[in-house]
Design a protein around this motif. Structure first.
Motif, mmCIF file in Angstrom:
data_model
loop_
_atom_site.group_PDB
_atom_site.id
_atom_site.type_symbol
_atom_site.label_atom_id
_atom_site.label_comp_id
_atom_site.label_asym_id
_atom_site.label_seq_id
_atom_site.Cartn_x
_atom_site.Cartn_y
_atom_site.Cartn_z
ATOM 1 N N GLU A 324 13.879 18.382 29.482
ATOM 2 C CA GLU A 324 14.165 17.412 28.540
ATOM 3 C C GLU A 324 13.333 16.036 28.924
ATOM 4 O O GLU A 324 12.763 15.856 29.903
ATOM 5 C CB GLU A 324 15.767 17.072 29.060
ATOM 6 N N GLY A 325 13.203 15.466 27.836
ATOM 7 C CA GLY A 325 12.333 14.184 27.894
ATOM 8 C C GLY A 325 11.179 14.453 27.803
ATOM 9 O O GLY A 325 10.558 15.492 27.604
ATOM 10 N N THR A 326 10.504 13.292 28.399
ATOM 11 C CA THR A 326 8.738 13.379 28.511
ATOM 12 C C THR A 326 8.572 13.024 29.895
ATOM 13 O O THR A 326 9.302 12.286 30.608
ATOM 14 C CB THR A 326 8.128 12.452 27.426
ATOM 15 N N ALA A 327 7.417 13.432 30.339
ATOM 16 C CA ALA A 327 6.818 13.053 31.587
ATOM 17 C C ALA A 327 5.149 12.749 31.495
ATOM 18 O O ALA A 327 4.783 13.559 30.761
ATOM 19 C CB ALA A 327 7.193 13.969 32.568
ATOM 20 N N ARG A 328 4.891 12.014 32.436
ATOM 21 C CA ARG A 328 3.431 12.014 32.382
ATOM 22 C C ARG A 328 2.780 12.850 33.394
ATOM 23 O O ARG A 328 3.026 13.001 34.465
ATOM 24 C CB ARG A 328 3.018 10.427 32.738
ATOM 25 N N ALA A 329 1.590 13.478 32.674
ATOM 26 C CA ALA A 329 1.133 14.692 33.663
ATOM 27 C C ALA A 329 0.150 13.797 34.798
ATOM 28 O O ALA A 329 -0.232 12.699 34.403
ATOM 29 C CB ALA A 329 0.209 15.484 32.750
ATOM 30 N N ILE A 330 0.046 14.475 35.681
ATOM 31 C CA ILE A 330 -0.923 13.909 36.815
ATOM 32 C C ILE A 330 -2.272 14.395 36.867
ATOM 33 O O ILE A 330 -3.431 13.560 36.601
ATOM 34 C CB ILE A 330 -0.397 14.209 38.419
ATOM 35 N N VAL A 331 -2.226 15.680 36.412
ATOM 36 C CA VAL A 331 -3.598 16.368 36.123
ATOM 37 C C VAL A 331 -3.398 16.628 34.607
ATOM 38 O O VAL A 331 -2.573 17.643 34.223
ATOM 39 C CB VAL A 331 -3.878 17.644 36.759
ATOM 40 N N THR A 332 -3.952 16.160 33.765
ATOM 41 C CA THR A 332 -3.832 16.450 32.341
ATOM 42 C C THR A 332 -4.441 17.590 31.786
ATOM 43 O O THR A 332 -5.715 17.830 31.862
ATOM 44 C CB THR A 332 -4.497 15.127 31.470
ATOM 45 N N PRO A 333 -3.591 18.445 31.078
ATOM 46 C CA PRO A 333 -4.329 19.755 30.555
ATOM 47 C C PRO A 333 -5.540 19.439 29.651
ATOM 48 O O PRO A 333 -5.713 18.701 28.901
ATOM 49 C CB PRO A 333 -3.299 20.284 30.047
#
Length: 510
Positions: A324-333
């Motif tokens: 659920e929701g959103t989260a900021r990637a640490i290593v962006t695909p």
């Protein structure tokens, strides 16, 4: 070996007009400085050096350099040459973006960065992004047929990169970079080199001290490589330090009420996420259809440990668990991009510095099983294992193979390392210092993350004093850890450096 995100799209498409090296009768010995196109407050230039130092009158290329002059010319000591790691970190971008050095250094040194051969503006190694994306997943090589397919892919990729890059492709080893660095020192007008290198930049410094001991003024080697290790020892130590960082994250979460998983069994949450990823059922929150593999999940945690970005990692894991929701990637695909997009992939540098052979799938499976015993949560190092796989099949001999350091006759070299570094583990620094011997002095930071400069007054002031006044810390000097939430603003700006990529390591050069 930094906490920057893997964003292949930031590498962008590099025009093939950057590719050819041009014949020249001799190298240049001076640099024509001019305001940098990206930032006129800094100066940029190039230095002409041989593609092959054993053929100095053969093909040449332009080594890109940038500098910011000392802000207090009357107190100027000289040039401080920097390298931000990798392989593949851009020293030019580091100067343009600001390395986070204190006024103590920026007032007294011209800060000079260079893009090593094959990197960014220095005749980049160019490769097909489409082919890069076809690299087999490190954790999905389940049979000899898979292993053979990996070798075949690696050979296709090598040929593609060589055809796009030209002769320089076979001369990007760090031994050649060291000779470029000495040419840069001379062109800057410095009798002796003052240098700060982090991670792979520390390896450059180690090998410079070995080759040119009489030309060293001061070398600060932050977060050290151990270039003496074979396949098993390299993967074992990298698995160990990745797991050590995971253990530290778990301890932080248990002790920190603001952790998004506080009061939970973090290891159990992680284990279930790995299982879902293995089944192809783990989607990135807020990105329907973007499925994470086990390797990409491990990469998220590994990237967080560079900072360390514990809070962000906990929030990401909680969002992955709930969906659920959103989260900021640490290593962006990596973005989809165009099929024919060309990228600067510096994996080849590592492959010319490290011969890490694996005979067949059976041996690879044993190495992975061994790593998983050492690192029961992380399974592997998200940096070391993919790049080892990417280099398999590289023909031997290589230009700059591993060996124990043989340093003699230099001034004292300052080595620094965090106890809980995810990429260049503390045992590597200890071993490198032992190999160097009495010329080495090791400064231990008792905390977390990759790189110790800027982590509180203790390591920062010690490094400044060494570089400016040649004041060496006491033997056995240690600096108390700064809590992750209180890291100095000097650490706020991420720098280029190694992150897991396709097929090896790629870099955010912004």
């Amino acid at each position: 070996m930094r906490r920057t995100a893997l964003i292949l799209s930031l590498l962008g498409s590099l025009s093939l007009s950057l590719l050819p090296a041009v014949p020249a009768a001799a190298t240049t010995t001076t640099i024509a400085w001019a305001p940098c196109p990206e930032d006129a407050t800094a100066e940029c230039g190039t230095l002409t050096v041989p593609v092959d130092w054993d053929e100095p009158d053969g093909e040449t290329f332009e080594l890109a350099v940038a500098r910011r002059k000392a802000t207090d010319p009357e107190a100027r000591v000289g040039s401080l040459v920097i390298n931000p790691g990798g392989p593949g970190g851009s020293g030019v971008s580091a100067v343009l973006g600001g390395m986070g050095f204190t006024p103590e250094l920026t007032s007294r040194f011209d800060i000079v960065g260079f893009d090593p051969r094959g990197v960014a503006r220095s005749h980049p190694i160019l490769c097909s992004l489409e082919l890069a994306r076809q690299a087999p997943d490190t954790l999905s090589i389940d049979s000899q047929a898979d292993f053979d397919a990996l070798l075949a892919h690696n050979e296709r990729y090598r040929q593609d990169c060589r055809e796009r890059t030209g002769a320089l492709y076979d001369h990007v080893d760090t031994g050649s970079v060291v000779r470029d660095l000495d040419a840069l020192r001379a062109a800057l007008g410095d009798d002796k080199l003052t240098y700060y290198g982090i991670s792979y930049g520390a390896l450059i410094g180690q090998l410079y001290a070995e080759r040119y001991p009489g030309r060293v003024r001061a070398l600060m080697l932050d977060s050290n490589m151990d270039h003496s290790l074979g396949t098993k020892a390299f993967l074992d130590t990298e698995a160990w330090t990745a797991q050590d960082s995971f253990d530290e994250f778990v301890s932080w979460c248990e002790a920190t009420a603001s952790c998004a998983l506080h009061g939970r069994d973090v290891r159990a949450v992680w284990k279930e996420l790995l299982a879902r990823a293995d089944r192809g059922e783990l989607e990135f929150p807020g990105e329907p259809g973007l499925t994470l593999t086990k390797m990409t999940l491990v990469s998220q945690a590994f990237g967080a440990f560079y900072g360390p970005a514990y809070q962000q990692l906990a929030e990401l894991l909680a969002a992955l668990e709930s969906g659920e929701g959103t989260a900021r990637a640490i290593v962006t695909p990596p973005a989809a991009g165009r099929q024919e997009q060309v990228i600067n992939d510096s994996t080849r540098i590592f492959c010319q510095d490290w011969l890490l052979p694996v005979r067949d799938h059976r041996e690879w499976a044993r190495l992975l099983e061994r790593s998983a015993r050492i690192a029961p949560d992380m399974l592997v190092s998200a940096a070391a294992h993919p790049i080892t796989a990417a280099c398999l099949g590289t023909p031997a001999p290589i230009p700059n193979p591993q060996h124990r350091l043989r340093v003699s006759g230099t001034p004292t070299l300052l080595l620094g390392n965090a106890l809980h570094d995810p990429a260049t583990g503390y045992p590597w620094a200890v071993n490198a210092a032992r190999q160097i011997g009495h010329e080495a002095r090791l400064l231990t930071y008792e905390g977390w993350g990759h790189g110790i400069y800027g982590r509180g007054p203790c390591p920062t002031e010690a490094i400044d004093a060494y570089l400016t006044s040649l004041t060496v810390p006491a033997k056995g000097a240690r600096c108390e850890a700064v809590p992750p939430a209180e890291v100095s603003p000097l650490r706020a700006r991420p720098l280029p450096g190694p992150m897991p990529g396709l097929p090896g390591w790629t870099y955010n050069l912004s």
